[in-house]
Scaffold this active site. Structure first.
Site, PDB file in Angstrom:
ATOM      1  N   GLY A 209      25.907 -47.787 -70.111  1.00  0.00           N
ATOM      2  CA  GLY A 209      24.506 -47.741 -70.515  1.00  0.00           C
ATOM      3  C   GLY A 209      23.719 -46.782 -69.651  1.00  0.00           C
TER       4      GLY A 209
ATOM      5  N   HIS B 231      16.899 -46.145 -68.359  1.00  0.00           N
ATOM      6  CA  HIS B 231      16.185 -45.982 -67.093  1.00  0.00           C
ATOM      7  C   HIS B 231      17.053 -46.366 -65.897  1.00  0.00           C
ATOM      8  CE1 HIS B 231      12.850 -45.214 -69.626  1.00  0.00           C
ATOM      9  NE2 HIS B 231      12.738 -46.462 -70.043  1.00  0.00           N
TER      10      HIS B 231
ATOM     11  N   CYS C  35       7.993 -46.854 -73.838  1.00  0.00           N
ATOM     12  CA  CYS C  35       6.573 -47.179 -73.678  1.00  0.00           C
ATOM     13  C   CYS C  35       5.678 -46.087 -74.258  1.00  0.00           C
ATOM     14  CB  CYS C  35       6.235 -47.395 -72.209  1.00  0.00           C
ATOM     15  SG  CYS C  35       6.696 -46.024 -71.143  1.00  0.00           S
TER      16      CYS C  35
ATOM     17  N   THR D 237      24.321 -51.287 -66.802  1.00  0.00           N
ATOM     18  CA  THR D 237      22.917 -50.968 -67.078  1.00  0.00           C
ATOM     19  C   THR D 237      22.756 -50.882 -68.593  1.00  0.00           C
ATOM     20  OG1 THR D 237      23.531 -48.657 -66.605  1.00  0.00           O
ATOM     21  CG2 THR D 237      22.351 -49.858 -64.889  1.00  0.00           C
TER      22      THR D 237
ATOM     23  N   SER E 181      18.401 -53.859 -72.925  1.00  0.00           N
ATOM     24  CA  SER E 181      17.996 -54.984 -73.767  1.00  0.00           C
ATOM     25  C   SER E 181      17.910 -54.530 -75.212  1.00  0.00           C
ATOM     26  CB  SER E 181      16.644 -55.526 -73.311  1.00  0.00           C
ATOM     27  OG  SER E 181      15.636 -54.526 -73.414  1.00  0.00           O
TER      28      SER E 181
ATOM     29  N   ASP F 235       0.864 -63.339 -84.411  1.00  0.00           N
ATOM     30  CA  ASP F 235       1.518 -63.835 -83.201  1.00  0.00           C
ATOM     31  C   ASP F 235       1.542 -65.356 -83.235  1.00  0.00           C
ATOM     32  OD1 ASP F 235       2.272 -62.577 -80.260  1.00  0.00           O
ATOM     33  OD2 ASP F 235       1.696 -64.691 -80.169  1.00  0.00           O
TER      34      ASP F 235
ATOM     35  N   PRO G 285      31.794 -58.964 -56.608  1.00  0.00           N
ATOM     36  CA  PRO G 285      31.297 -57.951 -55.664  1.00  0.00           C
ATOM     37  C   PRO G 285      31.563 -56.505 -56.068  1.00  0.00           C
ATOM     38  CG  PRO G 285      33.227 -59.086 -54.778  1.00  0.00           C
ATOM     39  CD  PRO G 285      32.814 -59.836 -56.001  1.00  0.00           C
TER      40      PRO G 285
ATOM     41  N   ASP H 282      17.126 -53.794 -67.626  1.00  0.00           N
ATOM     42  CA  ASP H 282      16.783 -54.829 -68.598  1.00  0.00           C
ATOM     43  C   ASP H 282      17.902 -55.825 -68.870  1.00  0.00           C
ATOM     44  OD1 ASP H 282      14.397 -53.535 -68.805  1.00  0.00           O
ATOM     45  OD2 ASP H 282      14.468 -53.224 -70.971  1.00  0.00           O
TER      46      ASP H 282
ATOM     47  N   GLY I 161      -0.051 -52.075 -66.635  1.00  0.00           N
ATOM     48  CA  GLY I 161      -1.341 -51.520 -67.035  1.00  0.00           C
ATOM     49  C   GLY I 161      -1.354 -51.265 -68.531  1.00  0.00           C
TER      50      GLY I 161
ATOM     51  N   PHE J 287     -16.101 -46.585 -48.365  1.00  0.00           N
ATOM     52  CA  PHE J 287     -17.310 -46.583 -49.206  1.00  0.00           C
ATOM     53  C   PHE J 287     -17.777 -45.159 -49.412  1.00  0.00           C
ATOM     54  CE2 PHE J 287     -22.104 -46.503 -48.942  1.00  0.00           C
ATOM     55  CZ  PHE J 287     -22.279 -46.643 -50.311  1.00  0.00           C
TER      56      PHE J 287
END
Length: 446
Positions: free
Chosen positions: A7, A10, A42, A110, A113, A177, A273, A280, A327, A423
């Site tokens: 895979g 990312h 995304c 990797t 999903s 939803d 190991p 994902d 975000g 400031f």
């Protein structure tokens, strides 16, 4: 040392680059079932909405780059079996049907999903689509061009971003939803109430607390989405109800959560190991709650992939965990969240305290300013900060990163209340709005 990577999005891309950079003796072989790597899913909504003009810009690497670094790349090869006792991976060439075998000393999983596909009658109808990879993105763009009525199923980040993208291009959009609020995992009700009003004002139909019972259609194409409470016209349906880890290849061979997410230690080693896992397909250590969870985010994936490369031979760099910081930009609102919400903090068993504050990000004497809506979640016993949410028409998203550091370092309400921020009237007030939010929380202790 022979390394096989299964895979390559990312986590896989990050792992390959860091293995080759840190271990000059490594012979890295990659198996990827798709014809591309490193696609930023995304960005699909940005592509749908026309912000990104060329889907090729959503790739940050390619097979040629990894090959130039020294990896042997097998694209469009589907791994069908992993013999962990004899350390052999068997894959099928999807173009020729040929079976290829490769031995390994270290295996890197990797595998990412896949979107959850609820067993809904009518799922096979044309124009009922998933949203995850590059080919699905192209299909959404292709089919979305000539439709008028779009139904998005799922009110998480991907679903909400698609709602905005289609609404901004003039489509009639319905969001369905099963929960009673959008973005339920990331924001509390104070925030989602504002955003739901914004969506309605933009003409979006919200069908919350409803689950899809059936897709019906005509001539093999979807026309209607049915729930126990209503029916919604649809020319195009996109399912965005969550993701599940792709880990069947290692079922019963390494320790996993009930969800199938592979359990790793702080150096990305599984219970075997010689097998590493990242991205994902893998759990993360969730710092606010101090436990292991499945949180499929690209940010987690690239960090874990890097750690595989660092720790392949010996433990060099430990995972610091995650706050699940995220975000979102939605109809002019910038939204940042990190850590636990009030709801999830209660579920985790904390003695939860909260503070809510609305204030301007900079002095009122400046020509313009914007209100910042803020919520802080903390443990009333220890005063340790557990989570935070911010929303404004001003870009406050980097403050979510600041609060992520606060949570990772187990800082208290008192720490943040008097923490040193600069400031300058162009940017903030004598007390930064994060100071003011913590001071609001501090007042609840009196």
């Amino acid at each position: 040392m022979k390394v096989v990577v299964v895979g390559c999005t990312h986590a896989g891309t990050a792992a390959v680059k860091n293995i080759l950079a840190n271990h000059k003796d490594a012979e890295v072989t990659v198996f990827e079932r798709n014809d591309n790597i490193s696609f930023l899913s995304c960005g699909i909504a940005l592509y749908v909405g026309g912000v990104v003009k060329n889907a090729q810009d959503l790739f940050y690497s390619n097979p040629e780059e990894l090959a130039s670094l020294g990896a042997t790349i097998h694209m469009q090869h589907d791994v069908e079996e992993i013999d962990t006792e004899n350390k052999v991976v068997k894959a099928k060439n999807l173009l020729t049907g040929e079976t290829v075998s490769s031995s390994y000393d270290k295996l890197v999983m990797t595998t990412g999903s896949w979107p959850i596909e609820p067993p809904i009658p009518g799922r096979e109808l044309e124009n009922v689509l998933l949203c995850k990879n590059y080919n699905q993105a192209k299909e959404i763009i292709k089919r979305g061009a000539d439709v008028e009525k779009v139904v998005i199923v799922g009110g998480g980040y991907i679903g909400i971003e698609l709602v905005e993208a289609f609404a901004e291009t003039g489509k009639q959009v319905t969001l369905i939803d099963g929960l009673d609020r959008i973005l339920n995992k990331y924001l509390d009700k104070e925030m989602t109430d504002i955003l739901e009003d914004e969506l309605r004002n933009k003409g979006v139909t919200l069908a919350l607390n409803e689950t899809v019972s059936e897709f019906s259609g005509k001539d093999g194409k979807v026309t209607t989405v049915k729930t126990p409470k209503g029916e919604y016209a649809a020319d195009l349906v996109i399912l965005c109800v969550g993701f599940r880890p792709n880990t069947k290849l290692l079922a019963d061979k390494v320790d996993m959560l009930p969800s199938g997410a592979i359990i790793v230690d702080e150096y990305m080693r599984t219970s075997n190991p010689d097998i590493f896992s990242a991205g994902d397909s893998t759990v993360v250590h969730y710092n606010p709650a101090g436990d292991s969870r499945y949180i499929p985010l690209a940010t987690n994936a690239v960090r874990q992939g890097m750690l595989v490369g660092k720790n392949l031979k010996e433990n060099q760099l430990a995972y610091r965990g995650t706050q699940g910081t995220s975000g979102l930009y939605l109809f002019g609102w910038t939204i940042g969240s990190t850590g636990l919400t009030e709801l999830t903090a209660n579920d985790a068993g904390f003695n939860v305290g909260t503070a809510w504050l609305v204030d301007n990000y900079r002095p009122e004497f400046m020509p313009t300013t914007e209100k910042v809506f803020m919520k802080l979640v903390f443990d009333k016993d220890s005063h340790v900060i557990l989570g935070a949410q911010l929303m404004s028409k001003y870009d406050i998203t980097q403050s979510a990163n600041t609060l992520s550091v606060v949570i990772q370092n187990k800082m208290t309400v008192e720490d943040l209340a008097i923490h040193d921020f600069f400031f300058q009237p162009h940017f903030d007030r004598p007390w930064n709005y994060l100071n003011l939010l913590a001071q609001e929380a501090l007042a609840t202790f009196d």
